[in-house]
Design a protein around this motif. Structure first.
Motif, mmCIF file in Angstrom:
data_model
loop_
_atom_site.group_PDB
_atom_site.id
_atom_site.type_symbol
_atom_site.label_atom_id
_atom_site.label_comp_id
_atom_site.label_asym_id
_atom_site.label_seq_id
_atom_site.Cartn_x
_atom_site.Cartn_y
_atom_site.Cartn_z
ATOM 1 N N PHE A 1 2.280 -5.552 13.412
ATOM 2 C CA PHE A 1 3.283 -5.268 12.364
ATOM 3 C C PHE A 1 4.569 -4.743 12.994
ATOM 4 O O PHE A 1 5.658 -5.045 12.544
ATOM 5 C CB PHE A 1 2.738 -4.267 11.334
ATOM 6 N N ARG A 2 4.423 -3.955 14.025
ATOM 7 C CA ARG A 2 5.618 -3.442 14.739
ATOM 8 C C ARG A 2 6.390 -4.618 15.325
ATOM 9 O O ARG A 2 7.583 -4.759 15.139
ATOM 10 C CB ARG A 2 5.165 -2.557 15.905
ATOM 11 N N ARG A 3 5.630 -5.469 16.008
ATOM 12 C CA ARG A 3 6.247 -6.536 16.796
ATOM 13 C C ARG A 3 6.892 -7.597 15.908
ATOM 14 O O ARG A 3 8.006 -8.041 16.164
ATOM 15 C CB ARG A 3 5.146 -7.155 17.663
ATOM 16 N N TYR A 4 6.190 -8.015 14.859
ATOM 17 C CA TYR A 4 6.694 -9.153 14.077
ATOM 18 C C TYR A 4 7.524 -8.747 12.862
ATOM 19 O O TYR A 4 8.270 -9.546 12.329
ATOM 20 C CB TYR A 4 5.520 -10.049 13.653
ATOM 21 N N TYR A 5 7.376 -7.503 12.370
ATOM 22 C CA TYR A 5 8.149 -7.080 11.190
ATOM 23 C C TYR A 5 8.978 -5.825 11.440
ATOM 24 O O TYR A 5 9.591 -5.299 10.519
ATOM 25 C CB TYR A 5 7.200 -6.854 9.993
ATOM 26 N N GLY A 6 8.941 -5.339 12.671
ATOM 27 C CA GLY A 6 9.749 -4.171 13.028
ATOM 28 C C GLY A 6 9.374 -2.926 12.239
ATOM 29 O O GLY A 6 10.203 -2.032 12.034
ATOM 30 N N MET A 7 8.128 -2.836 11.780
ATOM 31 C CA MET A 7 7.735 -1.676 10.962
ATOM 32 C C MET A 7 7.386 -0.479 11.843
ATOM 33 O O MET A 7 6.820 -0.634 12.912
ATOM 34 C CB MET A 7 6.534 -2.048 10.091
ATOM 35 N N GLU A 8 7.687 0.688 11.334
ATOM 36 C CA GLU A 8 7.401 1.938 12.044
ATOM 37 C C GLU A 8 7.050 3.011 11.024
ATOM 38 O O GLU A 8 7.228 2.816 9.825
ATOM 39 C CB GLU A 8 8.630 2.412 12.839
ATOM 40 N N GLY A 9 6.578 4.142 11.485
ATOM 41 C CA GLY A 9 6.403 5.344 10.675
ATOM 42 C C GLY A 9 5.647 5.127 9.384
ATOM 43 O O GLY A 9 4.574 4.519 9.350
ATOM 44 N N GLU A 10 6.249 5.623 8.296
ATOM 45 C CA GLU A 10 5.575 5.611 6.991
ATOM 46 C C GLU A 10 5.291 4.186 6.510
ATOM 47 O O GLU A 10 4.231 3.886 5.969
ATOM 48 C CB GLU A 10 6.495 6.303 5.977
ATOM 49 N N GLN A 11 6.280 3.325 6.733
ATOM 50 C CA GLN A 11 6.098 1.946 6.269
ATOM 51 C C GLN A 11 4.924 1.278 6.998
ATOM 52 O O GLN A 11 4.149 0.535 6.396
ATOM 53 C CB GLN A 11 7.384 1.133 6.497
ATOM 54 N N LEU A 12 4.798 1.609 8.277
ATOM 55 C CA LEU A 12 3.713 1.028 9.074
ATOM 56 C C LEU A 12 2.356 1.498 8.534
ATOM 57 O O LEU A 12 1.424 0.707 8.357
ATOM 58 C CB LEU A 12 3.880 1.432 10.545
ATOM 59 N N GLU A 13 2.268 2.787 8.238
ATOM 60 C CA GLU A 13 0.996 3.317 7.716
ATOM 61 C C GLU A 13 0.696 2.700 6.351
ATOM 62 O O GLU A 13 -0.445 2.383 6.019
ATOM 63 C CB GLU A 13 1.035 4.846 7.625
ATOM 64 N N GLN A 14 1.760 2.503 5.562
ATOM 65 C CA GLN A 14 1.565 1.950 4.223
ATOM 66 C C GLN A 14 1.068 0.496 4.289
ATOM 67 O O GLN A 14 0.157 0.107 3.555
ATOM 68 C CB GLN A 14 2.896 2.017 3.462
ATOM 69 N N VAL A 15 1.673 -0.269 5.186
ATOM 70 C CA VAL A 15 1.272 -1.678 5.254
ATOM 71 C C VAL A 15 -0.183 -1.802 5.736
ATOM 72 O O VAL A 15 -0.946 -2.649 5.270
ATOM 73 C CB VAL A 15 2.253 -2.513 6.123
ATOM 74 N N VAL A 16 -0.591 -0.916 6.637
ATOM 75 C CA VAL A 16 -1.974 -0.938 7.124
ATOM 76 C C VAL A 16 -2.927 -0.578 5.980
ATOM 77 O O VAL A 16 -3.990 -1.195 5.797
ATOM 78 C CB VAL A 16 -2.152 0.018 8.323
ATOM 79 N N LYS A 17 -2.517 0.393 5.157
ATOM 80 C CA LYS A 17 -3.353 0.807 4.013
ATOM 81 C C LYS A 17 -3.511 -0.371 3.042
ATOM 82 O O LYS A 17 -4.608 -0.679 2.566
ATOM 83 C CB LYS A 17 -2.664 1.996 3.329
ATOM 84 N N LEU A 18 -2.404 -1.036 2.758
ATOM 85 C CA LEU A 18 -2.443 -2.174 1.829
ATOM 86 C C LEU A 18 -3.289 -3.311 2.399
ATOM 87 O O LEU A 18 -4.067 -3.951 1.689
ATOM 88 C CB LEU A 18 -1.012 -2.676 1.553
ATOM 89 N N TYR A 19 -3.121 -3.536 3.688
ATOM 90 C CA TYR A 19 -3.912 -4.569 4.373
ATOM 91 C C TYR A 19 -5.404 -4.317 4.121
ATOM 92 O O TYR A 19 -6.161 -5.205 3.776
ATOM 93 C CB TYR A 19 -3.580 -4.512 5.871
ATOM 94 N N ARG A 20 -5.789 -3.072 4.261
ATOM 95 C CA ARG A 20 -7.222 -2.739 4.122
ATOM 96 C C ARG A 20 -7.711 -2.860 2.683
ATOM 97 O O ARG A 20 -8.904 -3.053 2.454
ATOM 98 C CB ARG A 20 -7.480 -1.333 4.669
ATOM 99 N N GLU A 21 -6.774 -2.754 1.735
ATOM 100 C CA GLU A 21 -7.175 -2.916 0.315
ATOM 101 C C GLU A 21 -7.794 -4.295 0.104
ATOM 102 O O GLU A 21 -8.684 -4.475 -0.704
ATOM 103 C CB GLU A 21 -5.938 -2.794 -0.592
ATOM 104 N N TYR A 22 -7.264 -5.262 0.838
ATOM 105 C CA TYR A 22 -7.819 -6.613 0.707
ATOM 106 C C TYR A 22 -8.925 -6.851 1.735
ATOM 107 O O TYR A 22 -9.964 -7.423 1.442
ATOM 108 C CB TYR A 22 -6.704 -7.660 0.904
ATOM 109 N N PHE A 23 -8.676 -6.352 2.953
ATOM 110 C CA PHE A 23 -9.572 -6.674 4.063
ATOM 111 C C PHE A 23 -10.988 -6.113 3.866
ATOM 112 O O PHE A 23 -11.977 -6.801 4.114
ATOM 113 C CB PHE A 23 -8.975 -6.126 5.371
ATOM 114 N N VAL A 24 -11.072 -4.864 3.385
ATOM 115 C CA VAL A 24 -12.385 -4.210 3.333
ATOM 116 C C VAL A 24 -13.335 -4.891 2.338
ATOM 117 O O VAL A 24 -14.454 -5.272 2.709
ATOM 118 C CB VAL A 24 -12.234 -2.696 3.073
ATOM 119 N N PRO A 25 -12.912 -5.112 1.094
ATOM 120 C CA PRO A 25 -13.884 -5.756 0.200
ATOM 121 C C PRO A 25 -14.031 -7.255 0.431
ATOM 122 O O PRO A 25 -15.083 -7.823 0.160
ATOM 123 C CB PRO A 25 -13.303 -5.475 -1.195
#
Ligand SMILES: Nc1ncnc2c1ncn2[C@@H]1O[C@H](COP(=O)(O)OP(=O)(O)OP(=O)(O)O)[C@@H](O)[C@H]1O
Ligand SMILES: Cc1cn([C@H]2C[C@H](O)[C@@H](COP(=O)(O)O)O2)c(=O)[nH]c1=O
Length: 427
Positions: A56-80
């Protein structure tokens, strides 16, 4: 035959399982929630393998809070869901079962959070084959492949010789950083050329080839060494026939040469008109021809379980360029390191003969002098000393054949050395 590695570390995504679909769906879900539109979902294949935050850092330049948020959202779909939109590559289950049966210690080493990696292995019913599972932590305090491999090594999970198998740069660079052999696989998500840059021991095209290699079921690699006219080619042909009569599949080849590109390099090397050639250039040309030959001919034949009989290999470079040209054995070995990787011969027959007798034999046989044969008596004496030194230093691999005997006598020596080796390697 003994297995080459007592412990094997496997990457998961792109190596054992094709997890692309679930990962891409999870990324698209997360981006959508952040109102980011991705017009080229194919580019997301690059996310398979490396640590998620890094991508996410490399391809979307995400950092900090946004990075943590995108990972959280990713897991909303990935886990179930996303985690199970995934399938094992054909042959992987059988490979793991056979490695386990052979007593190989199997470890999962993934940049995916460990908790999910375990669930995926359980889902495929292959967790039972793993002696240990090491993955990233959920909070990213442990995430880089290099550090995950380091952890496995530090925690004492590895016994004996160990290698890392993976499809991405991170896997092979991680292996290299931890000074263990890296074995690449081509069926995953590695981008063109990315694995080659990390100096992998070998890159496997098929699961079947990797399995054979890890089970020690590859063929035998036998080289014939010695000076010009010592009788190598004559005896190799006879050995080929004898082995084929015994039911072995044999691939006879030579260096420099053995495949079209390397044969072209051979022409340059042996052309008597190229008398300006520098010794370093010469050493690199022999190594370049070898790099192609190893990859195009030797390794595929060994992977098919064949016996490879090769007229000259690395020892010729060490003796002719290392000792003969005076470059030094260590320097020439270094030049050849990348060309041959781990593919050292299993057995080498060194045909020991006074070089001037060899020259005489070739002259009697009507052979015209090539550039190397024209190098002079002193050169040949240094090459001979070089070969003898190599044979003395590695008596396990290099068997000395007294080539100053009749054809029949030399043949008996060759046959007994090869029979002894094949017999020993099967018991
Ligand atoms: N034991 C032997 N006694 C006498 N002559 C031999 C013997 N073995 C081979 N020769 C002859 O010596 C010559 C060189 O043999 P061969 O081509 O097998 O050697 P080589 O080691 O492959 O040489 P090169 O490296 O120059 O290709 C041939 O003419 C061959 O018939
Ligand atoms: C592989 C290799 C070979 N050579 C030399 C040895 C011979 O003089 C020629 C090859 O000719 P042959 O008829 O096939 O024996 O090349 C060398 O100097 N270094 C090498 O690595």
């Amino acid at each position: 035959m003994r297995v080459p590695f007592d412990t094997v570390l496997f990457d998961l995504d792109g190596t054992l399982s094709d997890s692309k679909e679930g990962i891409i769906h999870s990324i698209l879900y997360a981006l959508d929630k952040l109102y980011i539109k991705e017009d080229n979902p194919r580019k997301l294949e690059a996310f398979v393998g490396p640590a998620l935050r890094d991508s996410f850092r490399r391809y979307y330049g995400m950092e900090g809070e946004q990075l943590e948020q995108v990972v959280k959202l990713y897991r909303e779909y990935f886990v179930p869901k996303g985690m199970f939109e995934n399938e094992l590559y054909p042959g992987i289950r059988e490979m793991l079962a056979e490695l386990k049966e052979a007593g190989v210690r199997i470890i999962l080493c993934t940049a995916k959070p460990e908790i999910y990696a375990r669930q995926i292995l359980e889902h495929f019913d292959i967790l039972r084959y793993f002696d240990y599972v090491k993955g990233a932590s959920l909070d990213a305090s442990l995430g880089k492949k290099r550090d995950i491999i380091r952890c496995v090594l530090d925690q004492g999970w590895v016994t004996g010789r160990c290698a890392m198998v993976g499809d991405r740069r991170d896997d092979l660079q991680g292996a290299r950083d931890n000074e263990i052999p890296g074995l690449g696989v081509r069926w995953g998500y590695g981008l063109p050329g990315e694995m080659e840059g990390c100096d992998p021991t070998t890159i496997f095209e098929r699961v079947e080839d990797l399995k054979r290699f890890l089970l020690g079921q590859r063929g035998y690699f036998i080289t014939f060494e010695g000076q010009d006219g010592a009788g190598k080619t004559t005896q190799m042909k006879r050995l080929q026939q004898a082995l084929e009569e015994r039911g072995y599949c044999v691939r006879m080849t030579r260096e420099p040469g053995g495949c079209p590109i390397s044969e072209q390099i051979r022409e340059i090397l042996l052309n008597i008109g190229n008398d300006e050639m520098d010794g370093v250039c010469e050493a690199y040309l022999y190594a370049a021809a070898r790099a192609q030959h190893v990859r195009q001919v030797i390794v595929p034949a060994l992977m098919r379980g064949e016996i490879v009989l090769c007229d000259r290999f690395i020892d010729s470079s060490l003796a002719y360029q290392g000792a003969g040209r005076g470059l030094g054995v260590e320097r020439v070995a270094q030049i050849n390191r990348e060309a041959i990787g781990e593919w050292m011969p299993d057995l080498t027959l060194y045909f020991s003969l006074d070089p001037e007798s060899g020259m005489q034999r070739n002259a009697t046989g009507g052979k015209t002098l090539d550039r190397m044969e024209a190098a002079g008596e002193d050169f040949r004496a240094r090459v001979r000393a070089g070969f003898m030194e190599l044979a003395k230093g590695q008596p396990g691999r290099i068997r000395v054949v007294d080539a100053d005997r009749s054809l029949e006598d030399v043949w008996q020596q060759v046959l007994s050395a090869v029979q002894e080796y094949l017999h020993l390697s099967r018991t």
